[in-house]
Scaffold this motif. Structure first.
Motif, PDB file in Angstrom:
ATOM      1  N   ILE A   1       0.847  -1.197   0.000  1.00  0.00           N
ATOM      2  CA  ILE A   1       0.000   0.000   0.000  1.00  0.00           C
ATOM      3  C   ILE A   1       0.881   1.245   0.000  1.00  0.00           C
ATOM      4  O   ILE A   1       0.609   2.214  -0.720  1.00  0.00           O
ATOM      5  CB  ILE A   1      -0.970  -0.017   1.213  1.00  0.00           C
ATOM      6  N   LYS A   2       1.969   1.199   0.788  1.00  0.00           N
ATOM      7  CA  LYS A   2       2.890   2.339   0.837  1.00  0.00           C
ATOM      8  C   LYS A   2       3.500   2.573  -0.546  1.00  0.00           C
ATOM      9  O   LYS A   2       3.596   3.708  -1.012  1.00  0.00           O
ATOM     10  CB  LYS A   2       3.982   2.077   1.881  1.00  0.00           C
ATOM     11  N   ASN A   3       3.914   1.507  -1.212  1.00  0.00           N
ATOM     12  CA  ASN A   3       4.477   1.622  -2.564  1.00  0.00           C
ATOM     13  C   ASN A   3       3.440   2.166  -3.557  1.00  0.00           C
ATOM     14  O   ASN A   3       3.741   2.997  -4.420  1.00  0.00           O
ATOM     15  CB  ASN A   3       5.001   0.273  -3.059  1.00  0.00           C
ATOM     16  N   LEU A   4       2.226   1.655  -3.427  1.00  0.00           N
ATOM     17  CA  LEU A   4       1.155   2.140  -4.319  1.00  0.00           C
ATOM     18  C   LEU A   4       0.884   3.634  -4.081  1.00  0.00           C
ATOM     19  O   LEU A   4       0.672   4.399  -5.021  1.00  0.00           O
ATOM     20  CB  LEU A   4      -0.131   1.324  -4.113  1.00  0.00           C
ATOM     21  N   ILE A   5       0.914   4.038  -2.817  1.00  0.00           N
ATOM     22  CA  ILE A   5       0.686   5.447  -2.495  1.00  0.00           C
ATOM     23  C   ILE A   5       1.819   6.294  -3.044  1.00  0.00           C
ATOM     24  O   ILE A   5       1.602   7.366  -3.628  1.00  0.00           O
ATOM     25  CB  ILE A   5       0.514   5.640  -0.973  1.00  0.00           C
TER      26      ILE A   5
ATOM     27  N   SER B   1       3.700   9.999  -7.136  1.00  0.00           N
ATOM     28  CA  SER B   1       4.585  10.372  -8.254  1.00  0.00           C
ATOM     29  C   SER B   1       3.769  10.637  -9.518  1.00  0.00           C
ATOM     30  O   SER B   1       4.003  11.608 -10.250  1.00  0.00           O
ATOM     31  CB  SER B   1       5.582   9.248  -8.540  1.00  0.00           C
ATOM     32  N   GLN B   2       2.792   9.753  -9.752  1.00  0.00           N
ATOM     33  CA  GLN B   2       1.957   9.930 -10.940  1.00  0.00           C
ATOM     34  C   GLN B   2       1.091  11.187 -10.837  1.00  0.00           C
ATOM     35  O   GLN B   2       0.899  11.899 -11.821  1.00  0.00           O
ATOM     36  CB  GLN B   2       1.097   8.675 -11.163  1.00  0.00           C
ATOM     37  N   VAL B   3       0.603  11.470  -9.638  1.00  0.00           N
ATOM     38  CA  VAL B   3      -0.182  12.699  -9.436  1.00  0.00           C
ATOM     39  C   VAL B   3       0.718  13.911  -9.678  1.00  0.00           C
ATOM     40  O   VAL B   3       0.328  14.884 -10.319  1.00  0.00           O
ATOM     41  CB  VAL B   3      -0.822  12.726  -8.033  1.00  0.00           C
ATOM     42  N   GLY B   4       1.946  13.858  -9.164  1.00  0.00           N
ATOM     43  CA  GLY B   4       2.893  14.953  -9.381  1.00  0.00           C
ATOM     44  C   GLY B   4       3.177  15.154 -10.862  1.00  0.00           C
ATOM     45  O   GLY B   4       3.207  16.292 -11.370  1.00  0.00           O
TER      46      GLY B   4
END
Length: 124
Positions: free
Chosen positions: A5-9, A14-17
């Motif tokens: 979950i931490k990796n997905l977040i 990163s993708q949101v950025g």
């Protein structure tokens, strides 16, 4: 699971950025496009104003050409009338010359004849 979950977040962050950066670039591109559209609008308005001025100039030229055409037609009609009048005078002059050629006057008789005609003076 927490690690995943931490990796997905983090990946999502990163993708949101990256998405935010793309949205910023898109916004800048849209501002540039809007500026160019405004410039094009101004150019089109200038072209329309120039076309209007040219239209007025052409209308004035057309009016002047129509006046010149009318004057030319009037001149042609006057030339025709003058030609007809000249031909008529020439024919009348020929007829008068023919009519007067029948008369033969001697010097003494012509002086008497001239004295009898109203408006004519005797030759001295």
């Amino acid at each position: 699971a927490a690690k995943e979950i931490k990796n997905l977040i983090q990946t999502s962050g990163s993708q949101v950025g990256a998405g935010v950066q793309l949205v910023g670039k898109t916004g800048e591109a849209l501002r540039i496009i809007a500026g160019q559209v405004a410039e094009i609008d101004e150019l089109v308005a200038n072209i329309a104003a120039s076309a209007q001025e040219q239209s007025l100039g052409l209308a004035q030229i057309n009016g002047a050409i129509n006046q010149m055409d009318q004057a030319t037609q009037q001149n042609a009609a006057m030339v025709e009338e003058s030609t007809a009048a000249t031909q008529s005078v020439a024919h009348e002059a020929e007829a008068l010359a023919e009519a007067t050629s029948q008369f033969r006057l001697s010097g003494a008789v012509s002086n008497i004849s001239a004295a009898r005609r109203p408006g004519l003076r005797r030759a001295s």
